[in-house]
Enzyme design. Structure first.
Site, PDB file in Angstrom:
ATOM      1  N   TRP A  17      -4.875  -4.438   6.252  1.00  0.00           N
ATOM      2  CA  TRP A  17      -5.901  -5.254   5.570  1.00  0.00           C
ATOM      3  C   TRP A  17      -5.261  -6.214   4.558  1.00  0.00           C
ATOM      4  O   TRP A  17      -4.302  -5.842   3.890  1.00  0.00           O
ATOM      5  CB  TRP A  17      -6.885  -4.331   4.842  1.00  0.00           C
ATOM      6  CG  TRP A  17      -8.013  -5.043   4.150  1.00  0.00           C
ATOM      7  CD1 TRP A  17      -8.868  -5.943   4.695  1.00  0.00           C
ATOM      8  CD2 TRP A  17      -8.411  -4.877   2.779  1.00  0.00           C
ATOM      9  NE1 TRP A  17      -9.782  -6.348   3.753  1.00  0.00           N
ATOM     10  CE2 TRP A  17      -9.527  -5.719   2.570  1.00  0.00           C
ATOM     11  CE3 TRP A  17      -7.951  -4.106   1.719  1.00  0.00           C
ATOM     12  CZ2 TRP A  17     -10.184  -5.811   1.344  1.00  0.00           C
ATOM     13  CZ3 TRP A  17      -8.598  -4.179   0.497  1.00  0.00           C
ATOM     14  CH2 TRP A  17      -9.703  -5.023   0.312  1.00  0.00           C
ATOM     15  N   GLN A  68      -1.008 -12.692   4.009  1.00  0.00           N
ATOM     16  CA  GLN A  68       0.119 -12.703   3.061  1.00  0.00           C
ATOM     17  C   GLN A  68       1.461 -12.557   3.784  1.00  0.00           C
ATOM     18  O   GLN A  68       2.497 -12.921   3.241  1.00  0.00           O
ATOM     19  CB  GLN A  68      -0.004 -11.527   2.079  1.00  0.00           C
ATOM     20  CG  GLN A  68      -1.101 -11.637   1.049  1.00  0.00           C
ATOM     21  CD  GLN A  68      -1.137 -10.384   0.186  1.00  0.00           C
ATOM     22  OE1 GLN A  68      -1.391  -9.296   0.676  1.00  0.00           O
ATOM     23  NE2 GLN A  68      -0.861 -10.525  -1.094  1.00  0.00           N
ATOM     24  N   TYR A 126     -10.089  -7.600  10.346  1.00  0.00           N
ATOM     25  CA  TYR A 126      -8.971  -7.983   9.484  1.00  0.00           C
ATOM     26  C   TYR A 126      -8.380  -9.317   9.957  1.00  0.00           C
ATOM     27  O   TYR A 126      -7.783  -9.409  11.018  1.00  0.00           O
ATOM     28  CB  TYR A 126      -7.879  -6.893   9.455  1.00  0.00           C
ATOM     29  CG  TYR A 126      -8.308  -5.604   8.773  1.00  0.00           C
ATOM     30  CD1 TYR A 126      -9.489  -5.522   8.027  1.00  0.00           C
ATOM     31  CD2 TYR A 126      -7.534  -4.459   8.861  1.00  0.00           C
ATOM     32  CE1 TYR A 126      -9.878  -4.347   7.404  1.00  0.00           C
ATOM     33  CE2 TYR A 126      -7.919  -3.271   8.236  1.00  0.00           C
ATOM     34  CZ  TYR A 126      -9.093  -3.223   7.518  1.00  0.00           C
ATOM     35  OH  TYR A 126      -9.488  -2.047   6.910  1.00  0.00           O
ATOM     36  N   SER A 185      -7.165   2.149   0.012  1.00  0.00           N
ATOM     37  CA  SER A 185      -6.920   1.589  -1.333  1.00  0.00           C
ATOM     38  C   SER A 185      -6.498   2.658  -2.345  1.00  0.00           C
ATOM     39  O   SER A 185      -7.104   2.767  -3.422  1.00  0.00           O
ATOM     40  CB  SER A 185      -8.142   0.805  -1.850  1.00  0.00           C
ATOM     41  OG  SER A 185      -8.185  -0.472  -1.269  1.00  0.00           O
ATOM     42  N   GLN A 199       7.981  -2.469  -1.720  1.00  0.00           N
ATOM     43  CA  GLN A 199       6.792  -1.721  -2.165  1.00  0.00           C
ATOM     44  C   GLN A 199       6.613  -0.461  -1.315  1.00  0.00           C
ATOM     45  O   GLN A 199       6.354   0.628  -1.840  1.00  0.00           O
ATOM     46  CB  GLN A 199       5.531  -2.582  -2.034  1.00  0.00           C
ATOM     47  CG  GLN A 199       5.474  -3.771  -2.977  1.00  0.00           C
ATOM     48  CD  GLN A 199       4.280  -4.674  -2.689  1.00  0.00           C
ATOM     49  OE1 GLN A 199       3.591  -4.534  -1.664  1.00  0.00           O
ATOM     50  NE2 GLN A 199       4.022  -5.623  -3.578  1.00  0.00           N
TER      51      GLN A 199
HETATM   52  P1  NDP Z   1      -3.589  -0.249  -1.942  1.00  0.00           P
HETATM   53  O1  NDP Z   1      -4.697   0.064  -2.871  1.00  0.00           O
HETATM   54  O2  NDP Z   1      -2.412   0.670  -1.971  1.00  0.00           O
HETATM   55  O3  NDP Z   1      -3.125  -1.751  -2.210  1.00  0.00           O
HETATM   56  C1  NDP Z   1      -2.020  -2.258  -1.532  1.00  0.00           C
HETATM   57  C2  NDP Z   1      -1.528  -3.510  -2.248  1.00  0.00           C
HETATM   58  O4  NDP Z   1      -1.086  -3.199  -3.590  1.00  0.00           O
HETATM   59  C3  NDP Z   1      -0.312  -4.089  -1.554  1.00  0.00           C
HETATM   60  O5  NDP Z   1      -0.667  -4.890  -0.463  1.00  0.00           O
HETATM   61  C4  NDP Z   1       0.353  -4.843  -2.697  1.00  0.00           C
HETATM   62  O6  NDP Z   1      -0.367  -6.049  -2.911  1.00  0.00           O
HETATM   63  C5  NDP Z   1       0.128  -3.898  -3.877  1.00  0.00           C
HETATM   64  N1  NDP Z   1       1.189  -2.884  -3.976  1.00  0.00           N
HETATM   65  C6  NDP Z   1       1.369  -1.782  -3.194  1.00  0.00           C
HETATM   66  N2  NDP Z   1       2.431  -1.072  -3.611  1.00  0.00           N
HETATM   67  C7  NDP Z   1       2.948  -1.709  -4.669  1.00  0.00           C
HETATM   68  C8  NDP Z   1       4.042  -1.442  -5.527  1.00  0.00           C
HETATM   69  N3  NDP Z   1       4.804  -0.344  -5.364  1.00  0.00           N
HETATM   70  N4  NDP Z   1       4.288  -2.308  -6.526  1.00  0.00           N
HETATM   71  C9  NDP Z   1       3.514  -3.414  -6.726  1.00  0.00           C
HETATM   72  N5  NDP Z   1       2.464  -3.725  -5.934  1.00  0.00           N
HETATM   73  C10 NDP Z   1       2.170  -2.875  -4.914  1.00  0.00           C
HETATM   74  O7  NDP Z   1      -4.082  -0.210  -0.421  1.00  0.00           O
HETATM   75  P2  NDP Z   1      -5.007  -1.246   0.403  1.00  0.00           P
HETATM   76  O8  NDP Z   1      -6.126  -1.739  -0.419  1.00  0.00           O
HETATM   77  O9  NDP Z   1      -4.118  -2.234   1.058  1.00  0.00           O
HETATM   78  O10 NDP Z   1      -5.599  -0.261   1.494  1.00  0.00           O
HETATM   79  C11 NDP Z   1      -4.714   0.374   2.421  1.00  0.00           C
HETATM   80  C12 NDP Z   1      -5.300   0.268   3.816  1.00  0.00           C
HETATM   81  O11 NDP Z   1      -6.554   0.933   3.875  1.00  0.00           O
HETATM   82  C13 NDP Z   1      -5.610  -1.150   4.311  1.00  0.00           C
HETATM   83  O12 NDP Z   1      -4.477  -1.829   4.778  1.00  0.00           O
HETATM   84  C14 NDP Z   1      -6.574  -0.849   5.434  1.00  0.00           C
HETATM   85  O13 NDP Z   1      -5.871  -0.427   6.586  1.00  0.00           O
HETATM   86  C15 NDP Z   1      -7.375   0.318   4.867  1.00  0.00           C
HETATM   87  N6  NDP Z   1      -8.646  -0.151   4.265  1.00  0.00           N
HETATM   88  C16 NDP Z   1      -9.815   0.279   4.821  1.00  0.00           C
HETATM   89  C17 NDP Z   1     -11.027  -0.148   4.336  1.00  0.00           C
HETATM   90  C18 NDP Z   1     -12.284   0.329   4.953  1.00  0.00           C
HETATM   91  O14 NDP Z   1     -13.365  -0.181   4.622  1.00  0.00           O
HETATM   92  N7  NDP Z   1     -12.225   1.276   5.866  1.00  0.00           N
HETATM   93  C19 NDP Z   1     -11.118  -1.092   3.195  1.00  0.00           C
HETATM   94  C20 NDP Z   1      -9.825  -1.458   2.650  1.00  0.00           C
HETATM   95  C21 NDP Z   1      -8.652  -0.975   3.163  1.00  0.00           C
HETATM   96  P3  NDP Z   1       0.310  -7.404  -3.476  1.00  0.00           P
HETATM   97  O15 NDP Z   1       1.757  -7.393  -3.093  1.00  0.00           O
HETATM   98  O16 NDP Z   1      -0.471  -8.492  -2.869  1.00  0.00           O
HETATM   99  O17 NDP Z   1       0.118  -7.345  -4.957  1.00  0.00           O
END
Ligand code: NDP
Length: 322
Positions: A21, A27, A54, A211, A295
Site C-alpha cells: 500500500w 513512492q 492499491y 499499519s 527501513q
Molecule cells: P506502517 O504503519 O508500518 O507504515 C509504513 C511506512 O512507515 C513506510 O512505508 C515508511 O513510510 C514508514 N516507515 C516504516 N519503517 C520505518 C522506519 N524504520 N523508519 C522510518 N520510517 C519508516 O505500515 P503501512 O501503513 O504501510 O501498512 C502495512 C501494510 O498493511 C500495507 O502495505 C498494506 O499491505 C496493509 N494495509 C491494509 C489496509 C486495509 O485496509 N486492509 C490499510 C492499510 C494498509 P515513508 O518512508 O514514506 O515515511
C-alpha cells in the site's frame, strides 16, 4: 524468522509480512520494489499483501513482475489480494463492491496482475451493505472450491458481521472466513483487543494486522514536522496526514511519551512499537510497509526485541496508552 499459524488454519505465515500500500508504483519503482521483495523473502518473510485498489492495480502488477523476475518458488510464499474498492479510478457499479460478479472478476484480474494461478489469501476489503452476505460468501466458496483462492477473509468488518458469516457458513456448509485484516498499533487498539475478542477462540480467526507503525508516526519521524520524502508529505495522502496529525496533536504527544521507554531499552521507538504488536498472541502476522530496504532491515530487528518487553515494560506502555 518466527512463523505463526493463521488462526486455526494449517497455514504457517511469517510473524512479519510485507505489504504494498502507498509504496509500490507510487513512492517505489521497479528497482526498489525488487530490492524490497528480495530482502523480505531472503529474511524469511513468506506473506506479501496487496489489493486491487492499491495504485489502481499497479501495486499488484509491480509485485507480480518483480516476483516473476526473482523467480520466487510459488510454494515458498503466500500472496493476497483484496476486493471491494475496485481497480480503476471512478469504477462503474459492477467494478467495485462485493457482488458475486465483482468478487469473481476481481479475483481473475488479481491473478493476472500478480501472475499467479491462485491467491493464498483473498479478503473483502470492507463490508458491502448493498450485497447480501450470503451472495459474497457463495462467490468466495466458489473460488475456494475452484482452487483459485486458498483462504478467504475480511478487512475492517464489524464483529457482528463476521459472526453472521460464520453462522451462514455453518448452516449452508460454505467455506467460512479464516482471517480478518484490521488496523492495529499502539495508537489504534479497540477493535483487535476488545471488539474482536470473542472471535479468536470461538471461530479460530487469524489476524493480518496493518499499519503497525501508524504510517510511520510511531517511528517518531513526525515529531518535528513532516519530512519531505515521507508518506504524509505525498499529495495523494493529505487526507491521511490530516487524519493522523489532527486531534490537537494528541497522537504525537503519545508518541513522545513512549520515547523514554524505548530509550531505556536502548532500542528505537519503531522497534518497540513493532515488538509490542508481536506480543499480542491474537496477531498472526504484522504487515510491514517500507519505502526503503534500510527501513525493512531495521523493522525486522523488532523480532529480537520482543523478549525485552517484560511485564514491567508492558505496564509502562499501557499507562502511556491508557
Ligand atoms: P506502517 O504503519 O508500518 O507504515 C509504513 C511506512 O512507515 C513506510 O512505508 C515508511 O513510510 C514508514 N516507515 C516504516 N519503517 C520505518 C522506519 N524504520 N523508519 C522510518 N520510517 C519508516 O505500515 P503501512 O501503513 O504501510 O501498512 C502495512 C501494510 O498493511 C500495507 O502495505 C498494506 O499491505 C496493509 N494495509 C491494509 C489496509 C486495509 O485496509 N486492509 C490499510 C492499510 C494498509 P515513508 O518512508 O514514506 O515515511
Amino acid at each position: 524468522m518466527e512463523y505463526r499459524s493463521l488462526g486455526s488454519t494449517g497455514l504457517k505465515i511469517s510473524a512479519f509480512s510485507f505489504g504494498a500500500w502507498v509504496t509500490f508504483g507510487r513512492q517505489v519503482g521497479r528497482s526498489a520494489a525488487r530490492d524490497l521483495i528480495a530482502c523480505a523473502y531472503d529474511r524469511g518473510i513468506n506473506f506479501f499483501d496487496n489489493a486491487e485498489t492499491y495504485n489502481a492495480g499497479d501495486a499488484e502488477r509491480l509485485m507480480g513482475d518483480v516476483m516473476a523476475d526473482l523467480r520466487l518458488p510459488r510454494d515458498g510464499y503466500c500472496v493476497s489480494s483484496k476486493v471491494y474498492f475496485g481497480a480503476v479510478k471512478d469504477p462503474r457499479p459492477t467494478q467495485r463492491g462485493l457482488s458475486r460478479k465483482h468478487v469473481l472478476d476481481a479475483c481473475h484480474q488479481a491473478l493476472g496482475r500478480l501472475r499467479v494461478d491462485y491467491l493464498d489469501l483473498y479478503l473483502c476489503h470492507r463490508p458491502d451493505p448493498d450485497v447480501p452476505l450470503e451472495e459474497t460468501m457463495l462467490a468466495m466458496d466458489t473460488l475456494v472450491r475452484q482452487g483459485k483462492v486458498l483462504y478467504w477473509g475480511t478487512s475492517e468488518w464489524p464483529a457482528e458481521r463476521i459472526e453472521e458469516a460464520h453462522r451462514i457458513a455453518a448452516e449452508r456448509h460454505l467455506v467460512a472466513p479464516s482471517m480478518e485484516q484490521p488496523q492495529y498499533n499502539m495508537l489504534h487498539r479497540e477493535r483487535v483487543e476488545r471488539e474482536y475478542a470473542p472471535l479468536y477462540d470461538r471461530y479460530g480467526m487469524g489476524t493480518t494486522i496493518w499499519s503497525p507503525l501508524a504510517s510511520g508516526l510511531l517511528t517518531g519521524k513526525y515529531n518535528d514536522g513532516v519530512p519531505d520524502d515521507s508518506r504524509l508529505n505525498h499529495p495523494d495522502f493529505a487526507w491521511l496526514r490530516d487524519a493522523l496529525l489532527d486531534n490537537d496533536g494528541a497522537r504525537l504527544k503519545t508518541v513522545q511519551a513512549l520515547a523514554p521507554i524505548a530509550a531505556d531499552l536502548d532500542i528505537p521507538l519503531s522497534r518497540l512499537a513493532l515488538a509490542w504488536c508481536l506480543k499480542n498472541p491474537n496477531v498472526s502476522t504484522v504487515i510491514l510497509g517500507a519505502s526503503k530496504v534500510s527501513q525493512l532491515e531495521e523493522n525486522l530487528k523488532a523480532l529480537d526485541a520482543v523478549p525485552l518487553l517484560d511485564d514491567e515494560t508492558m505496564r509502562r506502555i499501557a499507562s502511556v496508552l491508557s
